[in-house]
Structures are given as C-alpha cells and as structure tokens.
Design a protein around this motif. Structure first.
Motif, short mmCIF file in Angstrom:
data_model
loop_
_atom_site.label_atom_id
_atom_site.label_comp_id
_atom_site.label_asym_id
_atom_site.label_seq_id
_atom_site.Cartn_x
_atom_site.Cartn_y
_atom_site.Cartn_z
N GLY A 214 0.80 -1.22 0.00
CA GLY A 214 0.00 0.00 0.00
C GLY A 214 0.82 1.26 0.00
N GLU A 215 2.09 1.16 0.41
CA GLU A 215 2.98 2.33 0.45
C GLU A 215 3.89 2.42 -0.78
N PHE A 216 3.84 1.40 -1.61
CA PHE A 216 4.72 1.35 -2.79
C PHE A 216 4.11 2.19 -3.91
N ARG A 217 4.89 3.12 -4.42
CA ARG A 217 4.43 3.96 -5.53
C ARG A 217 4.96 3.36 -6.83
N ALA A 218 4.08 2.77 -7.59
CA ALA A 218 4.49 2.06 -8.80
C ALA A 218 5.00 3.05 -9.85
N PRO A 219 6.18 2.79 -10.40
CA PRO A 219 6.71 3.64 -11.48
C PRO A 219 5.97 3.39 -12.78
N GLN A 220 6.24 4.23 -13.77
CA GLN A 220 5.55 4.07 -15.05
C GLN A 220 5.96 2.80 -15.78
N ARG A 221 7.20 2.38 -15.58
CA ARG A 221 7.66 1.12 -16.18
C ARG A 221 8.02 0.16 -15.04
N LEU A 222 7.09 -0.77 -14.79
CA LEU A 222 7.19 -1.67 -13.64
C LEU A 222 7.24 -3.11 -14.11
N ALA A 223 8.20 -3.86 -13.57
CA ALA A 223 8.26 -5.31 -13.76
C ALA A 223 8.06 -5.95 -12.40
N LEU A 224 6.91 -6.59 -12.21
CA LEU A 224 6.58 -7.21 -10.94
C LEU A 224 7.04 -8.66 -10.97
N LEU A 225 7.94 -9.02 -10.05
CA LEU A 225 8.62 -10.31 -10.06
C LEU A 225 8.05 -11.21 -8.97
N LEU A 226 7.61 -12.41 -9.36
CA LEU A 226 7.06 -13.40 -8.43
C LEU A 226 7.81 -14.71 -8.57
N GLY A 227 7.91 -15.45 -7.45
CA GLY A 227 8.70 -16.67 -7.44
C GLY A 227 7.88 -17.94 -7.41
N THR A 228 8.59 -19.04 -7.38
CA THR A 228 7.99 -20.36 -7.46
C THR A 228 7.13 -20.68 -6.24
N GLU A 229 6.26 -21.65 -6.40
CA GLU A 229 5.40 -22.11 -5.31
C GLU A 229 6.27 -22.64 -4.17
N GLY A 230 5.88 -22.29 -2.96
CA GLY A 230 6.59 -22.83 -1.80
C GLY A 230 7.81 -22.00 -1.42
N ASP A 231 8.87 -22.08 -2.19
CA ASP A 231 10.13 -21.41 -1.84
C ASP A 231 10.17 -19.94 -2.21
N GLY A 232 9.31 -19.50 -3.10
CA GLY A 232 9.34 -18.11 -3.51
C GLY A 232 10.54 -17.81 -4.40
N LEU A 233 11.01 -16.58 -4.37
CA LEU A 233 12.10 -16.14 -5.25
C LEU A 233 13.45 -16.68 -4.77
N SER A 234 14.31 -16.98 -5.73
CA SER A 234 15.67 -17.37 -5.40
C SER A 234 16.43 -16.15 -4.89
N ARG A 235 17.52 -16.40 -4.18
CA ARG A 235 18.35 -15.30 -3.67
C ARG A 235 18.92 -14.46 -4.81
N ARG A 236 19.29 -15.13 -5.90
CA ARG A 236 19.87 -14.40 -7.03
C ARG A 236 18.83 -13.49 -7.68
N ALA A 237 17.60 -13.98 -7.83
CA ALA A 237 16.56 -13.13 -8.43
C ALA A 237 16.21 -11.97 -7.51
N LEU A 238 16.12 -12.26 -6.20
CA LEU A 238 15.81 -11.20 -5.25
C LEU A 238 16.91 -10.14 -5.24
N ALA A 239 18.16 -10.58 -5.36
CA ALA A 239 19.27 -9.64 -5.41
C ALA A 239 19.25 -8.81 -6.69
N GLY A 240 18.62 -9.33 -7.75
CA GLY A 240 18.54 -8.62 -9.00
C GLY A 240 17.39 -7.64 -9.09
N ALA A 241 16.57 -7.56 -8.03
CA ALA A 241 15.44 -6.63 -8.02
C ALA A 241 15.87 -5.28 -7.46
N ASP A 242 15.14 -4.24 -7.83
CA ASP A 242 15.40 -2.90 -7.32
C ASP A 242 14.78 -2.68 -5.95
N VAL A 243 13.66 -3.36 -5.70
CA VAL A 243 12.94 -3.16 -4.45
C VAL A 243 12.15 -4.42 -4.15
#
Length: 272
Positions: A214-243
C-alpha cells in the motif's frame, strides 16, 4: 476441408490426424512433445474461438457434434475437423474432455526478452515476471490475472512451466493466447535487460526490508517479479530486483498462493 465423422477414434486410417490428441494425461511426455513438434492444444469452445481470433493457425480440430455446430462460423476451411461422440474422447486422450472441443494449433515462434521489449516499445508499461512457477494451473491463473489488470506482457524464467500447455491455456481462459509473453534465455541476467530498458524490478517477497504494498508507488515502467510455489524467489533473483514489496496480512498467515498474490499486487499497482 470437410468435416470427418468418426465413431471410432482408434481407426488407423486417421491415426496421423489424431496423434496430436493422444496421451494427454502424461504431462512429462506432452511437455516434451508439444514444443518439439511445434504444437499446442486449445481446449473448450470459447478458448478455441479465442485462439482463432488471436490469429493462431490450426492443425486440426476434435469436436463433438454439438461443439462442431457451435463453432461452425469460425472453423477455417483448410484444417481437418474430426467429429466424434464426446464419450469417445477419453479413450483416445486418456482424460475426460467433457467440453467436447479441443484443437491442435501451430505453436508460434518463441519470443526472447529482447523480442518482447521491442514489441512493447517505449512509454508506460507493466510486466509480470515469473521465476520457476512449475504448476500449470498457477501459470494459467497468473496470466488471467495479468490480462484482467492490464499488464502489457509476461516474462517467464527458463525453468517456468509452459504457458501454452493445455491446462495453462484452459485456466487462463485463453488470455495466454493474446497476451504477449517471452521466455528468458539467461536468468536472472535478463532482469538487467529490463532495467536497461527503464523498468523498475519490484520483487514480491517476505524480505525484512520489503515495502508494504500500500505504500509502494508504482513507477511508469514496472516489472513485478514473483517466485515459485513454496520457496518463492531465489536469492539471485531477489538480489537482481530494485525493491522488495510485501502484502500485509494477518499474522496467522505467512503467505498467499502465487496466483492470488499476483491478483492483489497487480490490482494495487494498476495505473490510476
């Protein structure tokens, strides 16, 4: 091509035409065969209509008499239409196709991340990015949410389940057939390509430093990243995100199903 009435779907005369529809219960076999043989299946009369409306080319149709009549206005003249009692479908396919309509379609060329970005062009854009979501039902539901909330395209990781697998197409209600999508060739390296093209990569994750949705202000160009069932995002993918962004919820529940989470996040980050 005239419609071919069949009482027996084991008739060897039509074995080549019917091969696309055999062994549908064997997920591993179909997952190998369909991309290799350049096909995918559209199940249900409405999904068949959407596939044709989106410009996908049919290889053949397998229809019950009632569905053949329902679809008569859209069936092209250059693809075989095999008509049989719906009770006979299970003996051929191994599954109960009670909807009485399934079509084998030519699989379109696989887009890369660069292809997808070129097709989308500049300006405000939203992407849904999926890392290693392996359940075909979830993939279909994610595409349906993406289409419902105005996402411009979907990027899937190399190990993500096939969006054009029969169950994914059906659960998506055919939205996967018109929503542009691509498969990353390097992971999570292709996230850098998104960033170079002006996207902010926001990871939906239960990270300690995550911003409440609710506090996140979405930019005009947004890539929303979601991870696999159960474990969620890998550490490498999470490290590659901006926020990192999280959905606040009752403390007795630690997470949502990935498809449900996508619907909440995509609604909240929709253009206002």
């Amino acid at each position: 091509m005239p419609r071919i009435e069949l009482d027996d779907l084991t008739d060897p005369e039509f074995a080549d035409l019917l091969r696309d529809y055999t062994h549908l219960k064997d997920v591993q076999l179909r997952a190998r065969r369909e991309p290799a043989e350049g096909l995918f299946l559209a199940e249900g009369a409405e999904v068949v209509r959407r596939a044709l409306a989106a410009g996908h080319r049919p290889r053949s149709f397998l229809l019950s008499p009632a569905r053949a009549d329902d679809l008569a206005d859209v069936l092209p003249a250059d693809a075989p239409v095999l008509v049989a009692p719906v009770e006979a479908f299970a003996r051929l396919t191994g599954v109960d196709l009670h909807r009485g309509a399934i079509a084998s379609m030519h699989r379109p060329p696989q887009r890369t991340t660069a292809d997808l970005l070129a097709a989308l062009g500049p300006g405000p854009r939203r992407l849904l990015v999926l890392e290693d979501v392996v359940d075909h039902t979830n993939v279909g539901a994610l595409f349906r949410s993406a289409a419902a909330f105005g996402v411009d395209g979907v990027l899937v990781s190399p190990r993500c389940a096939d969006p054009l697998y029969r169950r994914s197409v059906r659960v998506s209600m055919g939205t996967v057939l018109h929503l542009p999508w691509a498969r990353a060739t390097t992971w999570p390296g292709d996230l850098d390509m998104l960033r170079r093209n002006g996207f902010t990569v926001a990871a939906l994750a239960l990270a300690d430093d995550a911003v409440e949705l609710g506090e996140f202000r979405a930019p005009q160009r947004l890539a929303l990243l979601l991870g696999t069932e159960g474990d969620g995002l890998s550490r490498r993918a999470l490290a590659g995100a901006d926020v990192a962004v999280r959905i606040p919820m009752d403390e007795r529940v630690d997470s949502l199903n990935v498809a449900a989470a996508s619907a909440v996040a995509l609604w909240q980050t929709r253009p206002r």
